[in-house]
Design a protein around this motif. Structure first.
Motif, PDB file in Angstrom:
ATOM      1  N   GLU A 217       0.828  -1.205   0.000  1.00 54.94           N
ATOM      2  CA  GLU A 217       0.000   0.000   0.000  1.00 54.94           C
ATOM      3  C   GLU A 217       0.866   1.260   0.000  1.00 54.94           C
ATOM      4  N   ARG A 219       3.885   1.503  -1.244  1.00 57.68           N
ATOM      5  CA  ARG A 219       4.474   1.665  -2.581  1.00 57.68           C
ATOM      6  C   ARG A 219       3.448   2.194  -3.576  1.00 57.68           C
ATOM      7  N   GLN A 220       2.200   1.698  -3.475  1.00 59.16           N
ATOM      8  CA  GLN A 220       1.158   2.197  -4.372  1.00 59.16           C
ATOM      9  C   GLN A 220       0.855   3.662  -4.121  1.00 59.16           C
TER      10      GLN A 220
END
Length: 268
Positions: A217, A219-220
């Motif tokens: 999450e 990284r997103q």
């Protein structure tokens, strides 16, 4: 460096002897179990099993001696592996089969932990199975001929070991000898420790999964923020390009109309 060369030599020795020593431990288990499960076997079979037990112990003792000799800091090696030294010395204190059993379990555990590919779950499962089997055999050996003992068959011993390791303790079967009660204490402590390791391993697995999901999450979110910043930068650049094109157009319009006026004046 001589020390680094010795460490590499010891690691090579441990890597090459890992498999054979584990196979010898299985042979030790068979030799230990046969006279207990079949007490009416021929005397020469009992003698052969006893010879196998001492032979396996001797191989493990030689393995410990070689590893100690290959260690650049021998005293440090002894201090870091006290259980291995205790396992080698135990059978020399008193020639009891139970002491050889304890020493073999300690030595196998020491060498199993040296294998980098052995995972915690596999090691715990193997430890549980080993304690269950050896605990059953050991208690059957000491309780079978006890005057007031009620553990007389292998099935009784396995059931008692299972309930003892899981700390259930129904009380239908219980050791009556001193050695049997010591075995019970060891199994109870080992069962509690192994159950704690299993619980901690499961909790660590869940925590690792949650951490992985959080990392995904994050990284997103970082990727979306970077993409948003890039889109904003592109919009700003497009706006600047439009303004740059419109600015040169206004001054150019004046000279173009002036030229047209200059050309039309001669006609008049």
């Amino acid at each position: 460096m001589p020390g680094m060369a010795d460490i590499q030599a010891r690691e090579r020795w441990e890597r090459h002897t890992q498999g054979p020593l584990l196979l010898l431990s299985v042979l030790f288990a068979v030799a230990y179990a046969v006279p207990i499960v079949r007490p009416d076997v021929a005397p020469w079979i009992k003698d052969a099993c006893r010879a196998v037990e001492w032979g396996v112990w001797a191989v493990f003792a030689v393995d410990y001696a070689v590893r100690l000799w290959l260690s650049p800091r021998r005293w440090r090696f002894v201090r870091r592996q006290p259980l291995a030294l205790l396992a080698v010395l135990l059978p020399l204190l008193q020639p009891l089969r139970l002491l050889r059993l304890v020493s073999a379990l300690l030595l196998v555990g020491q060498r199993a932990r040296l294998a980098s590919r052995v995972r915690v779950t596999t090691y715990v499962a193997g430890s549980c199975a080993g304690l269950l089997v050896f605990g059953s055999l050991a208690v059957l050996e000491v309780e079978r001929d006890a005057p007031e003992g009620n553990i007389a068959t292998l099935g009784d011993a396995v059931w008692w070991s299972f309930t003892t390791m899981t700390t259930v303790g129904y009380g239908d079967l219980a050791p009556t000898t001193g050695v049997g009660r010591l075995l019970a204490v060891g199994l109870m402590l080992s069962g509690i420790a192994l159950l704690g390791v299993v619980t901690a391993n499961i909790a660590a697995w869940f925590i690792a999964r949650f951490d992985e999901e959080d990392a995904v999450e994050q990284r997103q979110t970082a990727a979306l923020e970077a993409l948003t910043a890039e889109v904003r930068a592109l919009r700003t650049e497009v706006a600047e390009l439009r303004e740059g094109r419109a600015a040169p157009g206004d001054p150019g319009a004046g000279p173009a109309s002036g030229t047209a006026g200059h050309l039309s004046s001669p006609r008049s």
